[in-house]
Design a protein around this motif. Structure first.
Motif, PDB file in Angstrom:
ATOM      1  N   THR A 168       0.855  -1.180   0.000  1.00 45.53           N
ATOM      2  CA  THR A 168       0.000   0.000   0.000  1.00 45.53           C
ATOM      3  C   THR A 168       0.895   1.236   0.000  1.00 45.53           C
ATOM      4  O   THR A 168       2.006   1.195   0.509  1.00 45.53           O
ATOM      5  CB  THR A 168      -0.891   0.045   1.263  1.00 45.53           C
ATOM      6  OG1 THR A 168      -0.071  -0.147   2.420  1.00 45.53           O
ATOM      7  CG2 THR A 168      -1.957  -1.039   1.230  1.00 45.53           C
ATOM      8  N   ALA A 169       0.412   2.332  -0.602  1.00 46.91           N
ATOM      9  CA  ALA A 169       1.208   3.561  -0.680  1.00 46.91           C
ATOM     10  C   ALA A 169       0.860   4.456   0.500  1.00 46.91           C
ATOM     11  O   ALA A 169      -0.218   5.055   0.548  1.00 46.91           O
ATOM     12  CB  ALA A 169       0.955   4.276  -2.002  1.00 46.91           C
TER      13      ALA A 169
ATOM     14  N   LEU B  24      -0.716   8.031   0.399  1.00 48.12           N
ATOM     15  CA  LEU B  24      -2.013   8.195  -0.263  1.00 48.12           C
ATOM     16  C   LEU B  24      -3.130   7.795   0.699  1.00 48.12           C
ATOM     17  O   LEU B  24      -2.921   6.994   1.600  1.00 48.12           O
ATOM     18  CB  LEU B  24      -2.086   7.331  -1.530  1.00 48.12           C
ATOM     19  CG  LEU B  24      -1.582   7.967  -2.832  1.00 48.12           C
ATOM     20  CD1 LEU B  24      -0.125   8.379  -2.714  1.00 48.12           C
ATOM     21  CD2 LEU B  24      -1.750   7.005  -4.000  1.00 48.12           C
TER      22      LEU B  24
ATOM     23  N   GLU C  60      -7.577   6.564  -2.245  1.00 47.03           N
ATOM     24  CA  GLU C  60      -6.664   6.688  -3.389  1.00 47.03           C
ATOM     25  C   GLU C  60      -5.938   5.370  -3.665  1.00 47.03           C
ATOM     26  O   GLU C  60      -5.706   5.012  -4.818  1.00 47.03           O
ATOM     27  CB  GLU C  60      -5.659   7.818  -3.142  1.00 47.03           C
ATOM     28  CG  GLU C  60      -6.268   9.196  -3.345  1.00 47.03           C
ATOM     29  CD  GLU C  60      -5.344  10.330  -2.959  1.00 47.03           C
ATOM     30  OE1 GLU C  60      -5.439  11.397  -3.574  1.00 47.03           O
ATOM     31  OE2 GLU C  60      -4.520  10.158  -2.029  1.00 47.03           O
ATOM     32  N   ASN C  61      -5.582   4.648  -2.594  1.00 46.77           N
ATOM     33  CA  ASN C  61      -4.989   3.329  -2.793  1.00 46.77           C
ATOM     34  C   ASN C  61      -5.969   2.419  -3.535  1.00 46.77           C
ATOM     35  O   ASN C  61      -5.592   1.705  -4.466  1.00 46.77           O
ATOM     36  CB  ASN C  61      -4.627   2.701  -1.441  1.00 46.77           C
ATOM     37  CG  ASN C  61      -3.232   3.085  -0.978  1.00 46.77           C
ATOM     38  OD1 ASN C  61      -2.249   2.465  -1.373  1.00 46.77           O
ATOM     39  ND2 ASN C  61      -3.128   4.133  -0.175  1.00 46.77           N
TER      40      ASN C  61
ATOM     41  N   ALA D 265      -8.285   3.405  -5.467  1.00 47.03           N
ATOM     42  CA  ALA D 265      -8.448   3.917  -6.827  1.00 47.03           C
ATOM     43  C   ALA D 265      -7.375   3.339  -7.743  1.00 47.03           C
ATOM     44  O   ALA D 265      -7.643   3.005  -8.905  1.00 47.03           O
ATOM     45  CB  ALA D 265      -8.377   5.448  -6.829  1.00 47.03           C
ATOM     46  N   VAL D 266      -6.144   3.223  -7.227  1.00 48.38           N
ATOM     47  CA  VAL D 266      -5.076   2.631  -8.042  1.00 48.38           C
ATOM     48  C   VAL D 266      -5.395   1.160  -8.304  1.00 48.38           C
ATOM     49  O   VAL D 266      -5.212   0.649  -9.413  1.00 48.38           O
ATOM     50  CB  VAL D 266      -3.706   2.791  -7.352  1.00 48.38           C
ATOM     51  CG1 VAL D 266      -2.606   2.155  -8.185  1.00 48.38           C
ATOM     52  CG2 VAL D 266      -3.395   4.260  -7.117  1.00 48.38           C
ATOM     53  N   ALA D 267      -5.929   0.478  -7.267  1.00 49.54           N
ATOM     54  CA  ALA D 267      -6.292  -0.932  -7.439  1.00 49.54           C
ATOM     55  C   ALA D 267      -7.418  -1.087  -8.450  1.00 49.54           C
ATOM     56  O   ALA D 267      -7.472  -2.085  -9.181  1.00 49.54           O
ATOM     57  CB  ALA D 267      -6.701  -1.534  -6.103  1.00 49.54           C
TER      58      ALA D 267
ATOM     59  N   CYS E 250      -7.715   0.398 -11.075  1.00 44.83           N
ATOM     60  CA  CYS E 250      -7.164   0.485 -12.439  1.00 44.83           C
ATOM     61  C   CYS E 250      -6.274  -0.713 -12.757  1.00 44.83           C
ATOM     62  O   CYS E 250      -5.589  -0.706 -13.788  1.00 44.83           O
ATOM     63  CB  CYS E 250      -6.307   1.740 -12.626  1.00 44.83           C
ATOM     64  SG  CYS E 250      -7.090   3.270 -12.246  1.00 44.83           S
ATOM     65  N   ARG E 251      -6.232  -1.711 -11.897  1.00 43.05           N
ATOM     66  CA  ARG E 251      -5.325  -2.834 -12.146  1.00 43.05           C
ATOM     67  C   ARG E 251      -5.622  -3.471 -13.498  1.00 43.05           C
ATOM     68  O   ARG E 251      -6.761  -3.830 -13.790  1.00 43.05           O
ATOM     69  CB  ARG E 251      -5.457  -3.900 -11.047  1.00 43.05           C
ATOM     70  CG  ARG E 251      -4.542  -5.103 -11.264  1.00 43.05           C
ATOM     71  CD  ARG E 251      -4.486  -6.025 -10.060  1.00 43.05           C
ATOM     72  NE  ARG E 251      -5.753  -6.661  -9.762  1.00 43.05           N
ATOM     73  CZ  ARG E 251      -6.200  -7.752 -10.396  1.00 43.05           C
ATOM     74  NH1 ARG E 251      -5.472  -8.302 -11.345  1.00 43.05           N
ATOM     75  NH2 ARG E 251      -7.361  -8.269 -10.098  1.00 43.05           N
ATOM     76  N   GLY E 252      -4.557  -3.564 -14.297  1.00 44.20           N
ATOM     77  CA  GLY E 252      -4.690  -4.239 -15.574  1.00 44.20           C
ATOM     78  C   GLY E 252      -5.440  -3.460 -16.632  1.00 44.20           C
ATOM     79  O   GLY E 252      -5.865  -4.034 -17.625  1.00 44.20           O
TER      80      GLY E 252
ATOM     81  N   ALA F  71      -4.883   3.762 -16.990  1.00 43.21           N
ATOM     82  CA  ALA F  71      -5.358   4.580 -15.875  1.00 43.21           C
ATOM     83  C   ALA F  71      -6.296   5.681 -16.368  1.00 43.21           C
ATOM     84  O   ALA F  71      -7.380   5.883 -15.830  1.00 43.21           O
ATOM     85  CB  ALA F  71      -4.176   5.171 -15.118  1.00 43.21           C
TER      86      ALA F  71
ATOM     87  N   ALA G 127      -9.710  10.382  -9.914  1.00 35.10           N
ATOM     88  CA  ALA G 127      -9.389   9.111  -9.262  1.00 35.10           C
ATOM     89  C   ALA G 127     -10.432   8.727  -8.213  1.00 35.10           C
ATOM     90  O   ALA G 127     -10.917   7.602  -8.187  1.00 35.10           O
ATOM     91  CB  ALA G 127      -8.001   9.184  -8.637  1.00 35.10           C
ATOM     92  N   THR G 128     -10.763   9.687  -7.353  1.00 32.00           N
ATOM     93  CA  THR G 128     -11.633   9.352  -6.228  1.00 32.00           C
ATOM     94  C   THR G 128     -13.059   9.795  -6.534  1.00 32.00           C
ATOM     95  O   THR G 128     -13.597  10.690  -5.896  1.00 32.00           O
ATOM     96  CB  THR G 128     -11.123  10.008  -4.936  1.00 32.00           C
ATOM     97  OG1 THR G 128     -10.940  11.412  -5.197  1.00 32.00           O
ATOM     98  CG2 THR G 128      -9.799   9.427  -4.509  1.00 32.00           C
TER      99      THR G 128
ATOM    100  N   MET H 225      -7.829  -4.524  -2.187  1.00 31.87           N
ATOM    101  CA  MET H 225      -7.195  -3.989  -3.393  1.00 31.87           C
ATOM    102  C   MET H 225      -6.847  -5.110  -4.370  1.00 31.87           C
ATOM    103  O   MET H 225      -7.100  -5.015  -5.573  1.00 31.87           O
ATOM    104  CB  MET H 225      -5.932  -3.200  -3.017  1.00 31.87           C
ATOM    105  CG  MET H 225      -6.220  -1.844  -2.384  1.00 31.87           C
ATOM    106  SD  MET H 225      -4.782  -1.142  -1.550  1.00 31.87           S
ATOM    107  CE  MET H 225      -3.655  -0.949  -2.916  1.00 31.87           C
TER     108      MET H 225
END
Ligand SMILES: Nc1ncnc2c1ncn2[C@@H]1O[C@H](COP(=O)(O)OP(=O)(O)OP(=O)(O)O)[C@@H](O)[C@H]1O
Ligand SMILES: [Mg+2]
Lengths: 304, 270
Positions: B93-94, B97, B101-102, B104-106, B108-110, B113, B118-119, B161
C-alpha cells in the motif's frame, strides 16, 4: 516598494523550480540534478525563440517542452538503463552545459528590445494595477507581479487536478511505493520518466520566465537551482505543516517566495552576494538534519 | 488455472554456492483451488511465488495462467491476471495516499489509468460498501492516509485492493506474518471469505500450522526448492496437525528430508 514587489515576482518565478523539485523529490524521492541544466535550457530555448521573433507565449512553451525532453532523458537513463538517480542527473546536466552553450551561441545574451511575456502581461494588467491604487511608478511592477501570480495559480491548479486523476494518482503511488504500483499493473519505469518530464518542464518554465523577467540569459544561471528548489520545498513544508496535496503545492510556492524574501532581507542586512549559494546549501542541510533532532522518529521516515 | 512446468530458478550470490531456490517444480492448480504452501526458511516459497508474479525470472521451465503462457511477461503485465498481498503492509500500500486513493489505483489494475478523477463518487460508495462488509468501521476512514492505519487494517485494505477486480490468481506470501495474533486472525478470516465469495484460485504461503491445517483444499510442502508433499481433496480436509507431524516423519524416513529440517518443520508447525 518596487524592490518588494520584484522580490515577490522573482520568488514566484523561482517557485516553478520548487514545484518541479516537489514533483521529483517529494513525489518520486528522486534527487534530480537535471534541475540545474533544465533551468538554463528553458531560459536558453525561450531566448533563442524570442530573438528569432517567435510569440512570447510560444517561446515560453518551447522552453518548457525542452525541459520535458531533458527530464525524460534523465528518467530513461534511470528507468531503462538502471543508472542511479544522482548519476543520471549529473550526466544530463553535464551534457546540457554543452547544448545550452551551442544553442545560445555565446555565454550570455540580453533580451533588450524583444517583447516578452511580461510586456504582454503588463499591458493587460496595468489598468487593474492602477485601479488598485498603485502609484504610477509601481504600477508596472505590480502588473508583472499580477501576471506571475496568475501563472503560478494556474500551474498549482493544473498540477493539483492532474495528480488527482487516475493517472496522476498512479504516479504518486509509483513514486511512494513502487512495489505496490507494479503489483497493480503500473509500469513504474514509465511513470518515473513521465514524472521527471513534468518536473523538468516546470523547472524550464521557471528559467524561461526568469530570463524574460530579468531581461537576459546567462549559461551559468542554473547552477545551484536544485538546492534552491529543495530549500523552498522544505521551507514550504515547515510553513504549512502536514497537509494534503493541494496544501503542499501551495506551501511549496509560499516556501519559494518566503525564501526569496529572506534572501533579500539578508542581502540588505549586509550579506555579500557571493555567499548566497553557500547560505542556500546551509539551509537545505539544516532542513535535512533538523527532523532527526527535533522529533524522535525512525530514520526512514525522517524526510518524507 | 495455474500450471508450472519444471520451473527452475538458481541464484549464485557472489562468493556463495549456486542455490537452486526452485528446482524443477511442476504442478497445476485447477481454477477455484485454494492452495496453502508451507516449508522451512529458504526452501524457495517466495522465489516460487515471485516467479509466478514476475519479480523473479525462470532459468528454465514455464508458467501458464488462465490460458496464457506468461513465462516472459513483465511483472506489471502479469498484474492484469494476478492479485498479490505482500508480507509487509508497507510494500503493498502507498503510505502517503489515502485509503480511497490506494483503492483507486487498485481499481485500475490491468487497465489504462486514464485522466478521469481518481476518487469519484461511485468509487467512494463502492469502496465504503466493500470495506464495510469485510471490516466494519474501515469505511469511515476512506480519506485517512493509509499509513496511519494499523498493520492489520492495512492488510485488509490490501486484500480488498488485490481482489477489487477478480484476479485469475491470488498470491499471498505470509501476509499475516507481520501482525499480532488477533489481527492475523481477522486478516485470515477476511482472506478465506474473499476467496470463497469470489471463488478465487489462490496460493497462500504461511508459517502457521493452524492456518495450514484449517484453510484451503490443497497443501503443498516445499523443501530445498522442490515439492516434498502435495495433499489435495478429502485427504487435505482430514489433515490435522498430528497428521502433518507424522507426514514429516515419513518424509524423513524416506530420506527426502534431512534430520535437522524435519525437526525444524515439526517444531514450526506442530
Ligand atoms: N535475490 C536472491 N539472490 C540470491 N539468493 C537468493 C535470492 N532470493 C532468494 N535467494 C535464495 O534462495 C533460497 C530460497 O529463498 P526464498 O526466499 O524463496 O525462501 P522462502 O521459502 O520464502 O523462505 P522464508 O520462509 O524465509 O520466507 C534461499 O536459499 C535464499 O537464500
Ligand atoms: Mg519467503
Amino acid at each position: 516598494m518596487i524592490t518588494l514587489l520584484s522580490t515577490w515576482t522573482f520568488g514566484l518565478a523561482l517557485g516553478f523550480v520548487a514545484l518541479g523539485v516537489f514533483v521529483s523529490y517529494r513525489l518520486f524521492s528522486f534527487p534530480d540534478i537535471t534541475t540545474d541544466g533544465s533551468f538554463t535550457l528553458g531560459a536558453v530555448v525561450a531566448t533563442v525563440l524570442l530573438v528569432a521573433g517567435v510569440d512570447p507565449l510560444l517561446a515560453t512553451l518551447g522552453g518548457m517542452a525542452a525541459g520535458a525532453v531533458a527530464g525524460s532523458c534523465t528518467g530513461m537513463l534511470h528507468a531503462l538503463l538502471g543508472i542511479e538517480p544522482l548519476l543520471s542527473g549529473i550526466l544530463l546536466t553535464t551534457a546540457l552545459a554543452s547544448i545550452n552553450l551551442v544553442v545560445l551561441g555565446r555565454s550570455n545574451v540580453p533580451l533588450s528590445g524583444v517583447p516578452t511575456l511580461f510586456d504582454r502581461g503588463e499591458k493587460l494588467l496595468l489598468p487593474l494595477a492602477r485601479g488598485l491604487g498603485f502609484a504610477e511608478t509601481d504600477a508596472g511592477e505590480a502588473a508583472r507581479l499580477g501576471c506571475m501570480l496568475l501563472l503560478a495559480a494556474l500551474a498549482v491548479l493544473l498540477l493539483y487536478i492532474f495528480f488527482r486523476t487516475r493517472l496522476g494518482t498512479a504516479m504518486r503511488a509509483g513514486g511512494d511505493t513502487p512495489s505496490m504500483a507494479r503489483a497493480l499493473g503500473r509500469n513504474t519505469g514509465l511513470l518515473t520518466i513521465a514524472g521527471l518530464a513534468i518536473a523538468n518542464s516546470l523547472t524550464a518554465l521557471s528559467g524561461a520566465l526568469v530570463a524574460q523577467y530579468q531581461g537576459f540569459v546567462d549559461v551559468q544561471m542554473g547552477i545551484g537551482m536544485v538546492v534552491w528548489g529543495m530549500a523552498s520545498v522544505f521551507l514550504g513544508a515547515a510553513l504549512v505543516g502536514p497537509v494534503r496535496l493541494g496544501g503542499a503545492l501551495i506551501g511549496t510556492l509560499a516556501g519559494s517566495v518566503t525564501f526569496r524574501l529572506l534572501v533579500a532581507a539578508a542581502l540588505r542586512a549586509g550579506l555579500h552576494p557571493d555567499w548566497l549559494k553557500f547560505t542556500t546549501a546551509a539551509v537545505v542541510l539544516a532542513a535535512l538534519v533538523a527532523p532527526r533532532f527535533l522529533v524522535r522518529r525512525p530514520q526512514s521516515q525522517s524526510i518524507r | 488455472m495455474l500450471t508450472l512446468n519444471s520451473a527452475t530458478v538458481a541464484f549464485s550470490a557472489p562468493g556463495g554456492p549456486l542455490v537452486r531456490a526452485v528446482d524443477g517444480v511442476s504442478f497445476t492448480l485447477p481454477a477455484g483451488t485454494f492452495a496453502v504452501m508451507i516449508g522451512t526458511n529458504g526452501s524457495g516459497k517466495s522465489t516460487l511465488q515471485g516467479s509466478v508474479a514476475g519479480t523473479v525470472r525462470l532459468d528454465s521451465g514455464s508458467v501458464q495462467l488462465a490460458g496464457h503462457d506468461i513465462t516472459r511477461w513483465s511483472e506489471h503485465a502479469r498484474a492484469r491476471l494476478v492479485g498479490r498481498v505482500f508480507q509487509d503492509p508497507r510494500a503493498g500500500t502507498a503510505a502517503s495516499l489515502s485509503v480511497l486513493e490506494n483503492l483507486a489505483v487498485a481499481a485500475c489494475r490491468g487497465r489504462p489509468a486514464g485522466l478521469g478523477w481518481a476518487t469519484s463518487a461511485s468509487l467512494r460508495s463502492l469502496a465504503a460498501e466493500r470495506l464495510g462488509s469485510i471490516a466494519p468501521g474501515l469505511e469511515d476512514r476512506l480519506d485517512q492516509q493509509i499509513g496511519s492505519l494499523s498493520g492489520g487494517q492495512r492488510q485488509i485494505v490490501a486484500l480488498v485492493m488485490a481482489t477489487w477486480h477478480r484476479p485469475e490468481l491470488l498470491l499471498l506470501d505470509e501476509h499475516t506474518a507481520a501482525l499480532d495474533p488477533a489481527a492475523a486472525d481477522r486478516v485470515v478470516q477476511a482472506t478465506a471469505r474473499l476467496i470463497r465469495e469470489q471463488n478465487l484460485t489462490a496460493l497462500m504461503v504461511t508459517h502457521s500450522l493452524k492456518q495450514a491445517a484449517s484453510l484451503g483444499d490443497r497443501l503443498l510442502l516445499m523443501h530445498r526448492g522442490r515439492l516434498a508433499l502435495d495433499v489435495a481433496g478429502a485427504a487435505k480436509r482430514r489433515l490435522s496437525a498430528d497428521d502433518l507431524a507424522s507426514r514429516f516423519d515419513r518424509l524423513r524416513a524416506s530420506d527426502q528430508l534431512d534430520d535437522t529440517a524435519a525437526r525444524t518443520l515439526t517444531e514450526l508447525y506442530v
